[in-house]
Design a protein around this motif. Structure first.
Motif: not given
Length: 267
Positions: A85-99
């Protein structure tokens, strides 16, 4: 403050060519297809709307895992669609690393599309849905208060920023006497706000699925709310979501390209 554009969802008539794949990533539920059935059904609907584009789901919690979804794609040209639901820190920084960690991606770039929650189609779709809800309740002549229930974050204000942008858009429609936001993880807190709501209020849960926030947290808040307050279903479970996601993926891959959110450089 900027507000969400009002362009309607439209059929652009693009003719797709093979060779593009999209991994739709979400938090996921407790595990198994039963718990992630809504997400998997949504992916099936999006496939039906996007000829020539592979779509697979991958979740951080449960099944299918990120690696299972990634391995299900055969296209070399791959993109990540964050169902968040947002483009905050989790989606922009953490999520790419997890993927990257999950799929063993070693390319130079991992291309992510803009997440669901910041789609320019979302505001108009929600406004229409709220109007239909009032009509279904026999309250189409009313101008009720509206509370947007969102996640928020203690360290990143992007989630609350996006929720407030949506609130501004809905407020400018003139359809509501007032529009406010309250959050689970930052002030103003939902648990403090809902006991004092106007009984004529509508509550819009700005969540993307049927997980603990949408079910457990909202159920607890309903109990604290005055009689008469009406809670809508979570946004991500609405029947028109597939149209929005398919449209935004189409535009990102074959249109103007404005929906590309970021390219995470390999570290």
């Amino acid at each position: 403050m900027d507000h969400i554009p009002t362009d309607p969802v439209s059929n652009s008539g693009f003719h797709f060519t093979l060779g593009k794949g999209v991994l739709m990533v979400a938090h996921g539920e407790r595990g198994g297809r039963l718990n992630n059935a809504a997400l998997l059904d949504l992916v099936d609907q999006i496939r039906d709307r996007l000829d020539g584009v592979e779509i697979e789901a991958g979740v951080l919690k449960g099944e299918p895992s990120l690696s299972e979804g990634w391995d299900g794609l055969s296209a070399e040209d791959r993109y990540i669609y964050p169902f968040f639901m947002s483009d905050g820190f989790f989606v922009s920084r953490i999520l790419p690393k997890k993927i990257r960690e999950a799929v063993g991606f070693h390319g130079n770039e991992l291309t992510m599309l803009a997440p669901f929650g910041i789609s320019p189609q979302l505001g108009p779709a929600l406004l229409n849905n709220l109007k239909r809800t009032l009509a279904g309740l026999g309250r189409q002549a009313e101008i009720p208060p509206l509370l947007i229930a969102a996640h928020g974050a203690s360290v990143d204000k992007q989630s609350s920023l996006r929720a407030n942008q949506l609130a501004n858009y809905l407020s400018e429609s003139g359809r509501f006497s007032e529009v406010h936001c309250a959050f689970l993880d930052e002030a103003p807190y939902l648990e403090d706000i809902v006991p004092d709501l106007n009984p004529q209020s509508l509550v819009l849960p700005l969540f993307n699925g049927l997980g603990s926030h949408s079910i457990d947290d909202m159920s607890a808040l309903r109990i604290k709310s005055p009689n008469g307050v009406h809670y809508l279903p979570p946004v991500g479970g609405e029947e028109w979501v597939a149209d929005i996601v398919a449209h935004d993926i189409e535009q990102a891959l074959f249109g103007s390209g404005h929906q590309i959110a970021c390219q995470d450089a390999a570290q």
